[in-house]
Design a protein around this motif. Structure first.
Motif, mmCIF file in Angstrom:
data_model
loop_
_atom_site.group_PDB
_atom_site.id
_atom_site.type_symbol
_atom_site.label_atom_id
_atom_site.label_comp_id
_atom_site.label_asym_id
_atom_site.label_seq_id
_atom_site.Cartn_x
_atom_site.Cartn_y
_atom_site.Cartn_z
ATOM 1 N N ARG A 113 0.861 -1.176 0.000
ATOM 2 C CA ARG A 113 0.000 0.000 0.000
ATOM 3 C C ARG A 113 0.892 1.219 0.000
ATOM 4 N NH1 ARG A 113 -2.600 -3.578 -1.291
ATOM 5 N NH2 ARG A 113 -4.527 -4.400 -0.417
ATOM 6 N N PRO A 114 0.883 2.090 -1.028
ATOM 7 C CA PRO A 114 0.078 1.958 -2.240
ATOM 8 C C PRO A 114 0.524 0.761 -3.083
ATOM 9 C CG PRO A 114 1.692 3.706 -2.501
ATOM 10 C CD PRO A 114 1.754 3.282 -1.064
ATOM 11 N N ARG A 115 -0.410 0.231 -3.896
ATOM 12 C CA ARG A 115 -0.071 -0.881 -4.777
ATOM 13 C C ARG A 115 1.021 -0.416 -5.758
ATOM 14 N NH1 ARG A 115 -5.407 -1.188 -3.599
ATOM 15 N NH2 ARG A 115 -6.210 -3.248 -2.976
ATOM 16 N N LEU A 116 1.972 -1.313 -5.984
ATOM 17 C CA LEU A 116 3.185 -0.934 -6.715
ATOM 18 C C LEU A 116 2.987 -0.973 -8.240
ATOM 19 C CD1 LEU A 116 6.266 -0.326 -6.459
ATOM 20 C CD2 LEU A 116 6.634 -2.800 -6.615
ATOM 21 N N SER A 117 3.313 0.123 -8.909
ATOM 22 C CA SER A 117 3.409 0.106 -10.377
ATOM 23 C C SER A 117 4.664 -0.672 -10.767
ATOM 24 C CB SER A 117 3.483 1.525 -10.929
ATOM 25 O OG SER A 117 2.311 2.244 -10.605
ATOM 26 N N SER A 118 4.648 -1.288 -11.943
ATOM 27 C CA SER A 118 5.753 -2.173 -12.292
ATOM 28 C C SER A 118 5.942 -2.251 -13.801
ATOM 29 C CB SER A 118 5.470 -3.578 -11.714
ATOM 30 O OG SER A 118 6.618 -4.391 -11.793
ATOM 31 N N VAL A 119 7.004 -2.893 -14.213
ATOM 32 C CA VAL A 119 7.214 -3.190 -15.627
ATOM 33 C C VAL A 119 7.078 -4.701 -15.805
ATOM 34 C CG1 VAL A 119 8.833 -3.142 -17.568
ATOM 35 C CG2 VAL A 119 8.755 -1.222 -15.953
ATOM 36 N N ARG A 120 6.149 -5.092 -16.655
ATOM 37 C CA ARG A 120 5.944 -6.515 -16.911
ATOM 38 C C ARG A 120 6.833 -6.941 -18.087
ATOM 39 N NH1 ARG A 120 0.071 -7.406 -18.197
ATOM 40 N NH2 ARG A 120 -0.147 -7.188 -15.939
ATOM 41 N N MET A 121 7.523 -8.064 -17.906
ATOM 42 C CA MET A 121 8.377 -8.587 -18.978
ATOM 43 C C MET A 121 7.783 -9.884 -19.516
ATOM 44 S SD MET A 121 12.087 -7.888 -17.329
ATOM 45 C CE MET A 121 11.549 -7.561 -15.662
#
Lengths: 340, 340
Positions: free
Chosen positions: B293-301
């Motif tokens: 929290r906050p939910r994590l933004s990410s890069v999807r591979m």
């Protein structure tokens, strides 16, 4: 697709005969020098000449040809499962590989790839390993062990929670992990203890003995154990949290830290206070547990040092003996933080 | 140590000659049947008799003897690094192994074990693989590639962020990951962007191109990039958080989700609001990011499907060609959640 600089020129594969010719020695001498055979006395200048000729020609000995000549191989096969090894396990296998290499074994890993246990054993046997060390996630049956031994394996080991008849057993007793978690919770006054059972089939091998250990520890006191099936996804955790108060539990051993993180989040989102209303304990003692609030209590697992095990493998290869041996490798201890 | 049930009785290793004798056929027939040679017509009853005799005797073919006779092996070697593969990578290698097995290759993994690049290549060459696929975490030099090719490897591949001269390159371009994260942050109005650089040496191979990709994306706009060295431990993260406001950053690409979790916790403990004061983006799109929290933004591979790659390996083994080939496997996309 694009192009890179040119590859080295193709040519015939150099043989030990080519090395012998260039160095002006016999093929036997080449073999003695390059295989580090200490039983034969060869002068330093000759050794140097052979090594330089091998380097010049790009020759390396052929492991399979050498083991065919010798009538036995130095290959130790580590079959691999279909999912990544836990960091602890991976580190252990890496150390074991290094320890065996110091004893001049060649260690290769080979996938079982969804084959059934006996087809997998036959595939491994085709490589004629002198020893096989199969982790618990890889199926190995008494029939498969017989196939391996008939094809020349001097020692077959299983590495996991349970022994398999006919193989030496390197035991990582998961009951300790469940027992350790439940005793920790009981010492802190908890008596109605849930045990998370991951629904992923690959984890059943670990989850079942952890549950058995939890039950054993609970029966020594007056605690009650409630198995709690859980998929490792948010929906499953939210559903479990939604019916939490109907279960009447005051603590949960969450199988491992990743499941503990998932369940603790769902409990907190459902307004259940941790540890006031429900204590939570994980296992693996990952760093992420210390980043959670409350900080996660966990079970730390440690394995024995590895070189004695490599020596054990070597001893059982050289003097197989009649009886399978059993060695317990795992020690578990509770690590108290804020969640319990 | 304790004892388990007795092991199968020892005996001589059965050979194909034993199978031939029991089945009343020639050794050549045994070989044709057990190696599934479809080019030779053998009646079904004979095939059955050979298979039954092999099962009765516990005989399995000897892969090394077969490849010595054939003059080439079907072994594909996957050297392994010293640390566990990321789940994405592990899944990819497992799929590749299955794909190559469908094409009748034997895939083995073999550790490099802290050997230098050329000693490692010589150790691999002793197994006489027909192809080698070396992940980026394993050292491979043009000299090592030459050793492998001289010992009969028809195709040598590297699998990682950068090509190596003389080998086919299966590229997982990490620059995309950094570029993707920074473009995402710029689209959301951020201009002063930190990039976490893990201090673990094994990660430099991935961290450096991620930083390069971040810089390239930033230079296309008006953003500034600030590399932030970080050990993966709480003390290092707390120290970075303590001097955060002196850095004047409004966003951070945290290398991956585990480092993002570590840094986000330290920033929050230091009273820095995420995403208000600093946006955070990870990479790998792990489930744990959704539990924060906050939910994590990410890069999807994501990686390409694997069977075409197995077919590529097979094609380059059978028709090596003059020029190394290059194939890009990785696609990266930003996943927006609450932390950015």
């Amino acid at each position: 697709m694009s192009q890179l600089p040119e590859q080295p020129t193709e040519g015939p594969v150099p043989t030990s005969a080519d090395v012998a010719r260039l160095a002006g020695v016999s093929r036997a001498t080449v073999s003695y020098v390059l295989n580090n055979n200490a039983a034969v006395r060869i002068s330093d200048p000759t050794r140097r000449r052979v090594r330089e000729a091998a380097t010049e020609l790009g020759y390396v000995p052929h492991a399979a040809a050498r083991s065919l000549r010798a009538g036995h191989s130095r290959m130790v096969l580590l079959p691999t499962g279909n999912f990544p090894a836990a960091p602890l396990h991976h580190h252990f296998l890496h150390e074991l590989e290094a320890g065996l290499r110091r004893l001049d074994y060649t260690v290769v890993q080979y996938g079982s790839l969804g084959l059934d246990a006996e087809d997998a054993a036959r595939a491994w046997a085709e490589l004629r390993p002198v020893a096989v060390i199969a982790p618990g996630s890889v199926p190995l049956t008494p029939q498969g062990i017989a196939v391996l031994r008939r094809s020349g394996a001097k020692a077959v080991f299983t590495l996991g929670p349970e022994p398999v008849a006919g193989a030496h057993a390197l035991i990582m007793d998961q009951r300790q992990v469940g027992g350790c978690a439940v005793r920790h919770l009981m010492e802190r006054g908890r008596r109605r203890i849930g045990v998370v059972m991951p629904e992923e089939p690959a984890l059943a091998l670990f989850a079942e003995p952890r549950l058995a250990g939890a039950r054993q520890a609970a029966s020594a006191g007056t605690a009650r154990i409630e198995p709690l099936p859980l998929h490792h996804d948010e929906e499953s955790a939210a559903a479990l949290a939604a019916r939490w108060r109907t279960l009447g539990l005051d603590a949960v051993f969450a199988y491992d830290d990743l499941h503990a993180m998932l369940l603790m989040r769902a409990l907190q989102d459902a307004g259940i206070e941790v540890p006031g209303e429900t204590a939570v304990v994980g296992a693996d003692d990952l760093m992420l547990g210390r980043l959670l609030r409350p900080r996660l209590s966990s079970v730390r697992m440690e394995l024995d040092t590895v070189q004695p095990l490599a020596d054990l493998v070597d001893r059982l290869v050289r003097r197989p003996g009649k009886e399978p041996e059993r060695h317990d490798l795992l020690r578990a201890t509770a690590v108290h933080r804020e969640s319990s």
